[in-house]
Every structure is written in C-alpha cells, then in structure tokens.
Design an enzyme around this catalytic site. Sequence first.
Site, PDB file in Angstrom:
ATOM      1  N   GLU A  66     -43.782  -6.007 -46.217  1.00  0.00           N
ATOM      2  CA  GLU A  66     -44.422  -7.260 -46.640  1.00  0.00           C
ATOM      3  C   GLU A  66     -44.298  -7.441 -48.158  1.00  0.00           C
ATOM      4  OE1 GLU A  66     -45.155  -9.432 -44.481  1.00  0.00           O
ATOM      5  OE2 GLU A  66     -45.401  -8.224 -42.664  1.00  0.00           O
ATOM      6  N   SER A 102     -45.052   1.770 -44.151  1.00  0.00           N
ATOM      7  CA  SER A 102     -43.837   1.059 -43.741  1.00  0.00           C
ATOM      8  C   SER A 102     -44.038  -0.454 -43.776  1.00  0.00           C
ATOM      9  CB  SER A 102     -43.413   1.522 -42.336  1.00  0.00           C
ATOM     10  OG  SER A 102     -44.383   1.136 -41.371  1.00  0.00           O
ATOM     11  N   ASP A 103     -45.140  -0.939 -43.155  1.00  0.00           N
ATOM     12  CA  ASP A 103     -45.273  -2.406 -43.095  1.00  0.00           C
ATOM     13  C   ASP A 103     -45.701  -3.004 -44.426  1.00  0.00           C
ATOM     14  OD1 ASP A 103     -47.881  -1.498 -42.885  1.00  0.00           O
ATOM     15  OD2 ASP A 103     -48.382  -2.677 -41.108  1.00  0.00           O
ATOM     16  N   CYS A 104     -46.457  -2.250 -45.237  1.00  0.00           N
ATOM     17  CA  CYS A 104     -46.809  -2.763 -46.562  1.00  0.00           C
ATOM     18  C   CYS A 104     -45.548  -2.870 -47.416  1.00  0.00           C
ATOM     19  CB  CYS A 104     -47.833  -1.859 -47.232  1.00  0.00           C
ATOM     20  SG  CYS A 104     -49.376  -1.766 -46.302  1.00  0.00           S
TER      21      CYS A 104
END
Length: 659
Positions: free
Chosen positions: A397, A392-394
């Site tokens: 970003e 999710s966070d990759c």
Amino acid sequence: MPARTATRGVADALPTALARGVARLVALQGPDGSWRGDYGGPMFLLPMYVAACHVAGRAIPEPRREGMVRYLRHAVGPDGGVGLHIEAGGCVFTTALAYVALRLLGVAADDGDLARLRRWLHDHGSPLGAAPWGKLVLAVLDLYGYEGLQPILPELWLLPTAVPFHPSRLWCHCRQVYLPMAWLYGARARRPADELTHALRRELYDRPWDEIRFRDHRGTLAATDRQLPTSPVLDAANAVMAAYERICPTRLRRRALAALLEHIDYEDRVTSFIRIGPVNAALNTMVHSFRDPGGEAERRSFAALDGYLFEGDAGVVMNGYNSTALWDTAFAVQAIVAAGALVPYRAALLRAHEYIRENQVVEDPPEHRRFFRDPARGGWPFSDRAHGWPISDCTAEGLKAALLLEREAPDPVPPDLLQAAARLILGWQDPSGGWATYERCRGGAWLERLNPSGLFSDIMVDYPCVECTSACLQGLAAVQRRFPGRLEGPIARATAAGERFLRGAQRPDGSWEGSWGVCFTYGTWFGVSGLRAASAAAGDAALRRACEFLTSTQRDDGGWGEHFSSCTERRYVPDDDGHAVNTAWALLALVRAGAGDSEAARRAAAFLLERQQDDGEWPREPLCGVFNKTTLINYDNYRRYFPVWALAELAQVTAGFAT
Ligand code: LAN
C-alpha cells in the site's frame, strides 16, 4: 422510469458528497502529513501498561491516570465484566487485569465499579481460571503463584533452529510475546508484595491466599476464556515441560535466560524501543525493570510506551500499535486521488507523500539472520520507520500510494527504493502463492495444536491470507507499470501463483474470508481487487460469483452490515443494521468486478450518501478490525476514507457522470 431517475439522483449527489468527504479527510491530516487514529479495542493492553508502571514503581501523572480510570470504567460491560475487546462479554483474563489496574491506579476497593467486577470474577471462578497471559501478568505482580502456570521454557530458544517447533518458526508476534514471557517465567520475576498486594489477594480470590494450591490450577480455564478447542498435543507438551521444569539444571537455565536477553535487547535496539507490538512493549519493559531497575533501558522503554497511549473520547487507551499512520495515510491518499482531488489538495497530498517517503525502511536490520529477522530495506511498516518491522501489505500500500504521487512530488521515493520494495514483496511470497503478514510462513499449521494462549486462534505461524496476497499483487502490478521490463519474469511468475492462490481461496458462494477486518465484505474486496491486478477480465467467472455473493447479502436499504461473529463462525452473519465501512468495501468490490453500473452499486451508493454526516464523515459503527479471529480493534479512520474511496470509484464509472 424510477430506476433511471434514481441513478441520476445518485450521480448528481456524488460530487458534493465527495467534496465534503475529502475536505473532512484533509482537515484531519496531521502536521507531519500523516493520518492516524484511535487503535484501541483489545482490553488486555492498558492493564499491561499499568502493570509495567507498577513493576517499575512509576506513578502515572494526572490527567493521564484519570483518563485511564475513565476508560477502564467505560469498559465494564452490562454483565459486570470486562471483555477480551471493548464490545465483548466479560472474560476472566481481562476482568481480573482491569480490576487490578483500577486498584493500582488508586481506585478504592469499595468503589461501585470495582464491586461489580469483583462479583463477576467470583461468579466466574476467580483468576484461577484466567487465560494464561493473565496468569503470567498476575504472577509478575505476585497475585498468582508461578507454580500455577504452564511452563514457558526459556530453553526452547537454545534448540537447533531445525527443530520444527523452534521459536524462530513462529509468527513474529507470537515469538516476540513469548520471548519476554519466557524470561519472566524462567526467572520467576516477581514484584515484592506490599500492602496493596495483600489487599488485592483478598479481593481477587474467594479463599485465603495461603490456602490456594496454585499447582492444581495450571490447566484451569474458565468457560469465558476458552476460545480454542482442547488439544491433547498441548496437554502432552505441557506435561513433558512440567517434568523438565522440575529437573532443569540451573546452569542451563542461566544460559537460556542470557540468550533471551540478547534477543530482547536486539528487538529493543532495532525498533527504537517501540517493539513489534503493545504486548512485548509492556513485557520487555518489565524485564528491564527486574534486570536493571531505574536504568537506561527502562527509561527508554517508558518513553516509547508513551507512543502507544491515545487520548480518545472514552479516556486514555493503549493502542494496538504505536500508530496507524502509514496504513491510514496510504489509504487516505488513494481515496483522495480517486476522488479526483489531486489538484485542489496538492499541498496536502505532497505532505502525505513526504510522510510515506520518510517512513520507508531503508536498511536491513543488522545481523538480521542471527536474530531470525528478514531483510527490511524497501519495506513499509504499519506505523513508521522507527518501528522498523515492514509488513507485506503495508509495503504494497505504501508503494501504491508513493507511485500515485510520484510525478507530482518534488522529491519522490528513489526508483531504487521502489524496486527494493518490489523485491522484498517477491521474496516474501509463500510456496502456496499467497502472502502472509511479516514473513514467509516458517512452520507447519500443526503447530496450532500447541497454541498455548487459550484465546487467540491462528497465532502460531504466519498464514498466507487474501488481504496480503491481494495487496502484494496490486503493488507488483503498479511496479510493473512504472518500470516496464524490470523484474518482469519474477513479477509474472509471482502474479500467476498469487492469482492461483486467490482463486483457490474463493468460497463456493463467491466470497473470500478476511482475516484482519470483519469479514467477508473485507475479504471479497481484496479478493476481487487482487484478481483484477492479476489481469482477470471484467467477465471472469470468479468476479461474477463475487458479485452474486455481494448482491445476495445486500440489505433492503442498499447497505451491508456484517456482524463480528462472521469471524468466529466463519460464515457471513448479518448485523441488525447496515454499516458504512462494510458497504464501502462491498461497493469497491462491485465496481472493480465490473458491476459499477448495476442496481446493486447504485443502491449501495444511495446508502452511503444517506448516511454521510454534514461534516463529511460517517458515524461511528461497531468495530470492524479484527485479529486472530477473536479480538476486535478500532480502525477509526476507515469510516472516513473507505466510503469516499468507494463513491469516488463509482463516480469514475457512472455513465453520464459529469465532473
Ligand atoms: C495488526 C495491525 C496491522 C495489520 C494489517 C497490516 C492491517 C493486516 O493487513 C495484517 C495484520 C496486521 C499487521 C496486524 C496483525 C495482528 C496485530 C499485530 C494487529 C491487529 C495489531 C495488534 C495485533 C497483535 C497480534 C496484538 C497482540 C496480540 C497477540 C495475539 C500477539
């Protein structure tokens, strides 16, 4: 007035510091446009690689072998043991595995380091007290009896998925590690003993091999290897599984093992044999060696394992992922752009953009539901497209970095794929409003009471965390700015729920606890950034409290230095020295919370300026990445881009700062 003068001093020094920091970063960019770095730290990885080579009968060529020996020697701590991670005191699991690895790599038993390791092991009760993962690897090498392992039942995979403890509900890393473990256990896979095996049996144990009653040591766990509280639920489950293991019908076992192989082959296929992480990469390789020695799957496994090896200053390490490339590149881009260096470094940034574009996942994994995989189209992994597991966070970003460069790029990420990334993020939101790592949380937190690892906290399910929630909110906000009106309702609803999650996760002292970095400075940077992305105003009470937390923990020298035990003790524990990376996170949080022109921010910047080296980067510091509360991991590039990014954002808001 000294404070004024000092403010000017910092402001005056910023352009040169930024120019040096950015130039250094750009010089370190790889030929493919990415940044990547040493991702070592955990000490169980390299021995698992060496064990996989041994199972396959593969010699490790020079100079790689020598580099591995050097690294393992370097890992022997002052107490004579090897820790769970490179900075920890010894534990039986990693000491026993490091010992075996050094012997398999050709070091003689009378070597000085091995004598120290042996002494440490005997003082701590021998491998009989190793954490379960260690016992399994030793069992595969025929250095421990399978009857001394708590059962890892293959048949669990045959249960209906509705069962609350079905493997499909586990955190994907846990699921993918216990998958080959269940196969190795269920098949009692064992490399035939040879002379070295017999020698190792004598060296590892304090009594003759034939006299060891392994069955009595299923539950034996050395104090050094016990990081989790004892669990009566786990004890009961182990007793039931042990009873079952005695009566398990052979046909059912055969069916279960075949089902496991199907899942293992699937994971291999959809990750180009990279696998989700280093542990199942090594274990799946062993499975292939037992099943088809010298075959195509084994060959491809070793080719992919090469990607995990990293030549560092201390020798050859096995990284915690096949690379850090997407993650590092997305952050480096954001830092460089924040520093206003888009114009002078356009070419470098466009190469970075190309890396980001080429490493977005563009297709869902085939038959993903059958294999418990989520859709992946539009997502970004931590490393590269071939790895194939988006996070999710990759994804957030990657999306933010792609959008920053979209207008410059001759061949930008197509709008359709940018929106696919946003939809993927939306689909991953948890009912709590937060986001977990790879998937929505699929099981109850009570499953943690069945955590069999002994060593790793919070591995059973994918927990929503501040970092992922914040990054996803930022990614969604960027998409909303880029495509006004698109996905408006879903993004607004997701943002409101995400904001509630973040507000609820803030501690009374104003901090947020991080899960993947050390620890409260990291979490607070994400907490603040997430609230800002959800449109919290500069004067918001939560942001004010975050600033209060930060100023209360700031050191006299202007920096922050957080000790790793913040993660285990779950409260802010200061280290003896200030660290550039903690300080950068704190400064970013202050600036984003609206305190960029405060004395605290100025002193933080002065600390960073003072610590910057002539070559533009910051010195090596204690490791500041972490997982599962217990294990440190090295994000080597953090000290290169986070200070630049923080100083850059400060420069943007510093009154009177002349560009
Ligand atoms: C990682 C690496 C990346 C990391 C971030 C994306 C930085 C983070 O924001 C979310 C969590 C994640 C994806 C993460 C989780 C835990 C991992 C996969 C690791 C730290 C790399 C290695 C670690 C893995 C669990 C190691 C194997 C050990 C087990 C207990 C299964």
